[in-house]
Motif scaffolding. Structure first.
Motif, PDB file in Angstrom:
ATOM      1  N   ILE A 175     -31.449   6.272  11.102  1.00  0.00           N
ATOM      2  CA  ILE A 175     -31.692   4.734  11.127  1.00  0.00           C
ATOM      3  C   ILE A 175     -31.306   3.992   9.906  1.00  0.00           C
ATOM      4  O   ILE A 175     -30.980   2.811  10.085  1.00  0.00           O
ATOM      5  N   GLY A 176     -31.686   4.901   8.589  1.00  0.00           N
ATOM      6  CA  GLY A 176     -31.220   4.118   7.553  1.00  0.00           C
ATOM      7  C   GLY A 176     -29.747   3.817   7.465  1.00  0.00           C
ATOM      8  O   GLY A 176     -29.052   2.582   7.134  1.00  0.00           O
ATOM      9  N   GLU A 177     -28.839   4.617   7.969  1.00  0.00           N
ATOM     10  CA  GLU A 177     -27.683   4.375   8.051  1.00  0.00           C
ATOM     11  C   GLU A 177     -27.090   3.166   9.036  1.00  0.00           C
ATOM     12  O   GLU A 177     -26.221   2.345   8.575  1.00  0.00           O
ATOM     13  N   ILE A 179     -29.228   0.424   9.520  1.00  0.00           N
ATOM     14  CA  ILE A 179     -29.633  -0.621   8.847  1.00  0.00           C
ATOM     15  C   ILE A 179     -28.803  -0.930   7.830  1.00  0.00           C
ATOM     16  O   ILE A 179     -28.577  -2.084   7.747  1.00  0.00           O
ATOM     17  N   LEU A 180     -28.518  -0.254   7.022  1.00  0.00           N
ATOM     18  CA  LEU A 180     -27.466  -0.555   6.073  1.00  0.00           C
ATOM     19  C   LEU A 180     -26.063  -1.049   6.551  1.00  0.00           C
ATOM     20  O   LEU A 180     -25.506  -1.910   5.687  1.00  0.00           O
ATOM     21  N   GLN A 181     -25.418  -0.840   7.691  1.00  0.00           N
ATOM     22  CA  GLN A 181     -24.469  -1.366   8.190  1.00  0.00           C
ATOM     23  C   GLN A 181     -24.675  -2.721   8.992  1.00  0.00           C
ATOM     24  O   GLN A 181     -23.646  -3.249   9.089  1.00  0.00           O
ATOM     25  N   HIS A 182     -25.645  -3.048   9.016  1.00  0.00           N
ATOM     26  CA  HIS A 182     -26.234  -4.349   9.796  1.00  0.00           C
ATOM     27  C   HIS A 182     -26.071  -5.275   9.011  1.00  0.00           C
ATOM     28  O   HIS A 182     -27.027  -5.174   7.999  1.00  0.00           O
ATOM     29  N   LYS A 183     -25.663  -6.478   9.188  1.00  0.00           N
ATOM     30  CA  LYS A 183     -25.452  -7.553   8.292  1.00  0.00           C
ATOM     31  C   LYS A 183     -26.620  -8.682   8.599  1.00  0.00           C
ATOM     32  O   LYS A 183     -26.713  -9.346   7.595  1.00  0.00           O
ATOM     33  N   GLY A 184     -27.267  -8.519   9.699  1.00  0.00           N
ATOM     34  CA  GLY A 184     -28.328  -9.615   9.963  1.00  0.00           C
ATOM     35  C   GLY A 184     -29.686  -9.281   9.822  1.00  0.00           C
ATOM     36  O   GLY A 184     -29.779  -8.122   8.989  1.00  0.00           O
ATOM     37  N   PRO A 185     -30.790  -9.778  10.263  1.00  0.00           N
ATOM     38  CA  PRO A 185     -32.097  -9.570   9.896  1.00  0.00           C
ATOM     39  C   PRO A 185     -32.519  -8.164  10.684  1.00  0.00           C
ATOM     40  O   PRO A 185     -31.912  -7.861  11.809  1.00  0.00           O
ATOM     41  N   VAL A 186     -33.566  -7.655  10.110  1.00  0.00           N
ATOM     42  CA  VAL A 186     -33.868  -6.341  10.604  1.00  0.00           C
ATOM     43  C   VAL A 186     -35.477  -6.203  10.771  1.00  0.00           C
ATOM     44  O   VAL A 186     -36.090  -6.848   9.823  1.00  0.00           O
ATOM     45  N   ILE A 187     -35.891  -5.657  11.897  1.00  0.00           N
ATOM     46  CA  ILE A 187     -37.471  -5.371  11.948  1.00  0.00           C
ATOM     47  C   ILE A 187     -37.525  -3.814  12.145  1.00  0.00           C
ATOM     48  O   ILE A 187     -36.888  -3.325  13.138  1.00  0.00           O
ATOM     49  N   LEU A 188     -38.227  -3.085  11.385  1.00  0.00           N
ATOM     50  CA  LEU A 188     -38.320  -1.585  11.391  1.00  0.00           C
ATOM     51  C   LEU A 188     -39.999  -1.338  11.762  1.00  0.00           C
ATOM     52  O   LEU A 188     -40.764  -1.736  10.988  1.00  0.00           O
ATOM     53  N   ALA A 189     -40.492  -0.977  12.668  1.00  0.00           N
ATOM     54  CA  ALA A 189     -41.945  -0.877  12.981  1.00  0.00           C
ATOM     55  C   ALA A 189     -42.190   0.433  13.829  1.00  0.00           C
ATOM     56  O   ALA A 189     -41.423   0.927  14.639  1.00  0.00           O
TER      57      ALA A 189
END
Length: 264
Positions: A175-177, A179-189
């Motif tokens: 999951i962290g990998e 998120i780090l590759q994604h350039k836009g906003p993130v929601i983790l819940a």
């Protein structure tokens, strides 16, 4: 032994259930139906996060109808694919994606994300509980926003029974990998089962490394175990307008309701 490839199930009104395998949906040849549209925000994005306890208690549907329908995204954990839940989901949301962590004769059980737009990317993940040998699941989806950005949403039910935190970290790693590759906003819940000091430390270290902030609740009525909350919402690239915890007897967890300011 060859591990089975993870997949999620897509449910949409008027269409047969469809297996969705990891990847960018257009690149994998999987159809995005109905046609692609951005997640409607009008400047605000409401999210509901709830471990629904397999719909074992009465009144769960009333709670979903009252609060879920106000949200563009509903992230459920321990969701069973009962006819009542699927009817609610497909009647009110464009896409319903579930990772079948546990498959039973009649229903499957796992995280389920209900959204007012179809994801352009989908990555189902499963991790086996080391003691119970049952799976816990997570689902990474990406949605286009009406401001041109892409929102990554991660719905997780973390492993619960384990000695130490190695398996806990192992579930968070892919999951962290992403998120780090994604350039836009993130929601983790979701339900992180952060009931020990070690687990909570690992979770906060994970959020720091991935650049995520924690949503704070002024009246914190979240379900706790050993004095520590189990359910969390983390975010990046958004602003929190309002956050609350709904006290209800409709599950053994209380839903989290968060309203984000969606514009950059």
């Amino acid at each position: 032994m060859v591990r089975k490839k993870n997949f999620s199930m897509r449910y949409a009104a008027g269409l047969p259930a469809e297996r969705i395998f990891p990847g960018v949906l257009a690149d994998t040849g999987q159809l995005i139906t109905p046609p692609l549209q951005s997640l409607p925000t009008n400047g605000a994005l409401s999210v509901m996060v709830w471990n629904i306890f397999k719909q074992q208690r009465t009144n769960w549907l009333n709670v979903l109808k009252k609060y879920g329908l106000e949200s563009q995204l509903v992230l459920l954990q321990e969701a069973q694919t009962t006819p009542e839940l699927l009817h609610f989901a497909t009647s009110n949301y464009l896409a319903t994606d579930q990772v079948p962590a546990i498959v039973m004769p009649q229903y499957s059980l796992g995280v389920m994300t209900l959204s007012c737009a179809n994801p352009i990317y989908c990555c189902p993940l499963r991790e086996r509980e080391p003691l119970l040998r049952l799976s816990k699941s997570a689902l990474v989806t990406v949605y286009p926003l009406d401001d041109g950005r892409q929102l990554m949403v991660v719905n997780i039910h973390a492993v619960n029974f384990s000695i130490g935190v190695d398996i806990y970290k192992q579930q968070l790693k892919p999951i962290g990998e992403q998120i780090l590759q994604h350039k836009g906003p993130v929601i983790l819940a979701g339900d992180f089962n952060a009931w020990s000091r070690q687990r909570l430390h690992s979770l906060y270290r994970f959020s720091t490394l991935t650049g995520l902030q924690e949503v704070r609740f002024s009246r914190d009525w979240r379900k706790k175990a050993f004095g520590r909350p189990l359910d969390f919402v983390f975010y990046r690239g958004l602003q929190v307008e309002e956050a609350s915890v709904l006290v209800t007897e409709a599950s053994d967890h209380n839903p989290l309701l968060v309203r984000f300011h969606a514009n950059p």
